[in-house]
Scaffold this motif. Structure first.
Motif, PDB file in Angstrom:
ATOM      1  N   THR A   1      36.048 -11.635  -3.839  1.00 24.06           N
ATOM      2  CA  THR A   1      37.133 -12.377  -3.202  1.00 24.06           C
ATOM      3  C   THR A   1      36.967 -13.872  -3.491  1.00 24.06           C
ATOM      4  N   PRO A   2      37.913 -14.514  -4.162  1.00 24.52           N
ATOM      5  CA  PRO A   2      37.747 -15.918  -4.556  1.00 24.52           C
ATOM      6  C   PRO A   2      37.357 -16.854  -3.417  1.00 24.52           C
ATOM      7  N   ALA A   3      37.979 -16.714  -2.253  1.00 22.46           N
ATOM      8  CA  ALA A   3      37.661 -17.613  -1.141  1.00 22.46           C
ATOM      9  C   ALA A   3      36.214 -17.458  -0.696  1.00 22.46           C
ATOM     10  N   ARG A   4      35.718 -16.217  -0.679  1.00 18.22           N
ATOM     11  CA  ARG A   4      34.338 -15.979  -0.259  1.00 18.22           C
ATOM     12  C   ARG A   4      33.353 -16.397  -1.345  1.00 18.22           C
ATOM     13  N   ILE A   5      33.726 -16.195  -2.586  1.00 19.13           N
ATOM     14  CA  ILE A   5      32.878 -16.674  -3.677  1.00 19.13           C
ATOM     15  C   ILE A   5      32.638 -18.174  -3.515  1.00 19.13           C
ATOM     16  N   LYS A   6      33.701 -18.895  -3.196  1.00 24.67           N
ATOM     17  CA  LYS A   6      33.603 -20.347  -3.030  1.00 24.67           C
ATOM     18  C   LYS A   6      32.761 -20.720  -1.816  1.00 24.67           C
ATOM     19  N   SER A   7      33.034 -20.110  -0.676  1.00 23.16           N
ATOM     20  CA  SER A   7      32.331 -20.503   0.550  1.00 23.16           C
ATOM     21  C   SER A   7      30.865 -20.109   0.518  1.00 23.16           C
ATOM     22  N   ASN A   8      30.532 -19.005  -0.136  1.00 19.42           N
ATOM     23  CA  ASN A   8      29.139 -18.565  -0.193  1.00 19.42           C
ATOM     24  C   ASN A   8      28.239 -19.554  -0.924  1.00 19.42           C
ATOM     25  N   LEU A   9      28.831 -20.372  -1.767  1.00 18.94           N
ATOM     26  CA  LEU A   9      28.067 -21.382  -2.512  1.00 18.94           C
ATOM     27  C   LEU A   9      27.880 -22.662  -1.711  1.00 18.94           C
ATOM     28  N   ASN A  10      28.711 -22.864  -0.719  1.00 19.94           N
ATOM     29  CA  ASN A  10      28.727 -24.127   0.028  1.00 19.94           C
ATOM     30  C   ASN A  10      27.712 -24.098   1.165  1.00 19.94           C
ATOM     31  N   ILE A  11      26.438 -24.104   0.802  1.00 18.60           N
ATOM     32  CA  ILE A  11      25.369 -24.006   1.798  1.00 18.60           C
ATOM     33  C   ILE A  11      25.144 -25.348   2.494  1.00 18.60           C
ATOM     34  N   ARG A  12      24.704 -25.275   3.765  1.00 18.44           N
ATOM     35  CA  ARG A  12      24.386 -26.481   4.526  1.00 18.44           C
ATOM     36  C   ARG A  12      23.171 -26.228   5.399  1.00 18.44           C
ATOM     37  N   LYS A  13      22.448 -27.290   5.714  1.00 17.14           N
ATOM     38  CA  LYS A  13      21.262 -27.165   6.535  1.00 17.14           C
ATOM     39  C   LYS A  13      21.631 -26.796   7.967  1.00 17.14           C
ATOM     40  N   LEU A  14      20.863 -25.862   8.533  1.00 13.61           N
ATOM     41  CA  LEU A  14      21.067 -25.419   9.903  1.00 13.61           C
ATOM     42  C   LEU A  14      20.042 -26.084  10.819  1.00 13.61           C
ATOM     43  N   SER A  15      20.336 -26.129  12.090  1.00 14.40           N
ATOM     44  CA  SER A  15      19.365 -26.654  13.048  1.00 14.40           C
ATOM     45  C   SER A  15      18.199 -25.677  13.180  1.00 14.40           C
ATOM     46  N   ASP A  16      17.051 -26.185  13.589  1.00 12.85           N
ATOM     47  CA  ASP A  16      15.891 -25.316  13.789  1.00 12.85           C
ATOM     48  C   ASP A  16      16.200 -24.218  14.802  1.00 12.85           C
ATOM     49  N   LYS A  17      16.992 -24.561  15.809  1.00 12.65           N
ATOM     50  CA  LYS A  17      17.360 -23.589  16.830  1.00 12.65           C
ATOM     51  C   LYS A  17      18.175 -22.446  16.240  1.00 12.65           C
ATOM     52  N   ASP A  18      19.120 -22.782  15.350  1.00  5.46           N
ATOM     53  CA  ASP A  18      19.954 -21.739  14.755  1.00  5.46           C
ATOM     54  C   ASP A  18      19.171 -20.896  13.759  1.00  5.46           C
ATOM     55  N   VAL A  19      18.242 -21.520  13.041  1.00  3.70           N
ATOM     56  CA  VAL A  19      17.380 -20.761  12.137  1.00  3.70           C
ATOM     57  C   VAL A  19      16.559 -19.751  12.937  1.00  3.70           C
ATOM     58  N   LYS A  20      16.007 -20.194  14.058  1.00  2.00           N
ATOM     59  CA  LYS A  20      15.214 -19.287  14.901  1.00  2.00           C
ATOM     60  C   LYS A  20      16.069 -18.153  15.459  1.00  2.00           C
ATOM     61  N   ALA A  21      17.309 -18.463  15.816  1.00  2.00           N
ATOM     62  CA  ALA A  21      18.202 -17.429  16.330  1.00  2.00           C
ATOM     63  C   ALA A  21      18.434 -16.342  15.283  1.00  2.00           C
ATOM     64  N   LEU A  22      18.541 -16.742  14.033  1.00  2.00           N
ATOM     65  CA  LEU A  22      18.690 -15.761  12.956  1.00  2.00           C
ATOM     66  C   LEU A  22      17.376 -15.028  12.718  1.00  2.00           C
ATOM     67  N   ASP A  23      16.264 -15.765  12.779  1.00  2.00           N
ATOM     68  CA  ASP A  23      14.952 -15.123  12.628  1.00  2.00           C
ATOM     69  C   ASP A  23      14.746 -14.046  13.683  1.00  2.00           C
ATOM     70  N   ASP A  24      15.249 -14.305  14.882  1.00  2.00           N
ATOM     71  CA  ASP A  24      15.036 -13.377  15.994  1.00  2.00           C
ATOM     72  C   ASP A  24      15.805 -12.065  15.848  1.00  2.00           C
ATOM     73  N   LEU A  25      16.676 -11.976  14.841  1.00  2.00           N
ATOM     74  CA  LEU A  25      17.421 -10.735  14.603  1.00  2.00           C
ATOM     75  C   LEU A  25      16.591  -9.695  13.867  1.00  2.00           C
ATOM     76  N   ALA A  26      15.407 -10.088  13.406  1.00  2.00           N
ATOM     77  CA  ALA A  26      14.563  -9.176  12.634  1.00  2.00           C
ATOM     78  C   ALA A  26      14.307  -7.890  13.409  1.00  2.00           C
ATOM     79  N   LEU A  27      14.438  -6.772  12.717  1.00  2.00           N
ATOM     80  CA  LEU A  27      14.208  -5.464  13.313  1.00  2.00           C
ATOM     81  C   LEU A  27      12.820  -4.955  12.916  1.00  2.00           C
ATOM     82  N   PRO A  28      12.167  -4.200  13.762  1.00  2.00           N
ATOM     83  CA  PRO A  28      10.799  -3.751  13.490  1.00  2.00           C
ATOM     84  C   PRO A  28      10.741  -2.562  12.539  1.00  2.00           C
TER      85      PRO A  28
END
Length: 341
Positions: A294-321
């Motif tokens: 999908t062209p729109a998603r191809i474009k947005s997937n490249l547009n990376i930005r730095k996340l806050s430490d809090k948001d990074v941890k929130a994603l880290d906490d999704l890890a499944l055992p």
């Protein structure tokens, strides 16, 4: 805040070169008609890193996209991989030659072993004629067909730990040395592996010599962060590239892209979900290989930005055992516990 656009990748004779920190994945199940147009869109949107493999069956389409883009070859980083039945040391270069011919290229930037398990091909002649893609059967791919639809494993050239699990002696080192030779011949700029565990990486590290183990490509996303394997890569200067950075669908139908917490964080950061997950991966020092047609998603997937430490941890906490987050079953065709040793 910005994230790195490139990461250093070790190369021959102690040199390094830069690999773009976001890649465009070219694998998809089913038909392949999307491949040329989608890859061309990715290149026009600014991607300069294409992740490919012989088994994907899209080499010609990707090669056409590169040619039609008008972008100088040296500005595009191309990764490819040999499938398991090319894993005998005598056949590693043959697969690369087929890739180069199909893509219309003189070299690739990174050549990977797709899996740590080697299969026996039908014959050398069958490999020379082999073609890949969703419409090809075992015979067309150059594989030995078996009664139970399982590949015949070449234990002698499979990694030592996997061979030992089934009562055999094996070593991937001869195959690794054949891969190194493709760099010395100028057909690849660097070499690495995919789907290798720490134990399997340790088998190869003493044999780096002038051509280092540059990369390990593995499934990585917040459900399956693979922290120990990523940290091992950092320790030994092995770059981790991440397939399935958006995960897939689990047996219960759940998907990471529809996870409530992921969507909440994406909205908070004014991002698409894919953009958020790619940003998380780069912020960890790894290279995500997201794929979309999908062209729109191809474009947005490249547009990376730095996340806050809090948001990074929130994603880290999704890890499944206990590998529950894995959406690609690495042992389905081998009956071997890949990754888990």
């Amino acid at each position: 805040m910005s994230l790195p656009k490139t990461f250093p990748l070790r190369a021959v004779h102690g040199k390094t070169f830069q690999i773009p920190s976001v890649g465009y994945g070219t694998w998809a199940s089913g038909e392949t008609s999307w491949a040329k147009d989608a890859t061309l869109t990715a290149l026009k949107e600014g991607y300069r890193h294409l992740d490919c493999a012989w088994m994907y069956g899209v080499d010609e389409a990707v090669g056409q996209a590169i040619k039609e883009s008008g972008i100088p070859r040296e500005e595009i980083f191309v990764t490819s991989k040999f499938w398991c039945h090319f894993g005998h040391p005598d056949n590693v270069e043959l697969c690369l030659d087929k890739i180069l011919k199909n893509m219309g290229l003189d070299y690739i930037d990174l050549y990977l072993a797709h899996w740590p398990c080697v299969w026996k091909p039908a014959s050398r002649e069958a490999l020379e004629k082999a073609r890949a893609g969703p419409d090809t059967d075992d015979e067309a791919q150059g594989l030995i067909a078996t009664a139970d639809d399982k590949p015949v494993i070449d234990w002698e050239h499979t990694t030592s730990n996997l061979a030992k699990l089934k009562g055999h002696e094996g070593s991937f080192v001869p195959t690794w040395k054949a891969m190194q030779e493709t760099v010395r011949k100028g057909k690849a700029r660097s070499v690495g592996v995919s789907n290798f565990s720490i134990t399997e990486l340790e088998e190869l590290l003493p044999h780096e010599n002038d051509v280092p183990l540059s990369c390990n490509q593995i499934e990585v996303h917040p459900w399956l962060p693979q922290t120990e394997l990523v940290d091992f890569g950092w320790k030994h200067d092995i770059l981790i590239t991440c397939y399935s950075p958006f995960a897939g669908q689990k047996e219960d139908g759940a998907t990471l892209l529809k996870d409530a917490k992921v969507n909440e964080l994406a909205k908070k950061n004014d991002m698409d979900v894919g953009q958020l997950l790619q940003s998380w991966a780069v912020q960890r020092g790894t290279v995500p290989l997201g794929k979309s047609a999908t062209p729109a998603r191809i474009k947005s997937n490249l547009n990376i930005r730095k996340l806050s430490d809090k948001d990074v941890k929130a994603l880290d906490d999704l890890a499944l055992p206990n590998e529950e987050g894995r959406t690609v079953d690495p042992s389905a065709e081998w009956d071997l516990p890949l990754y888990k040793h």
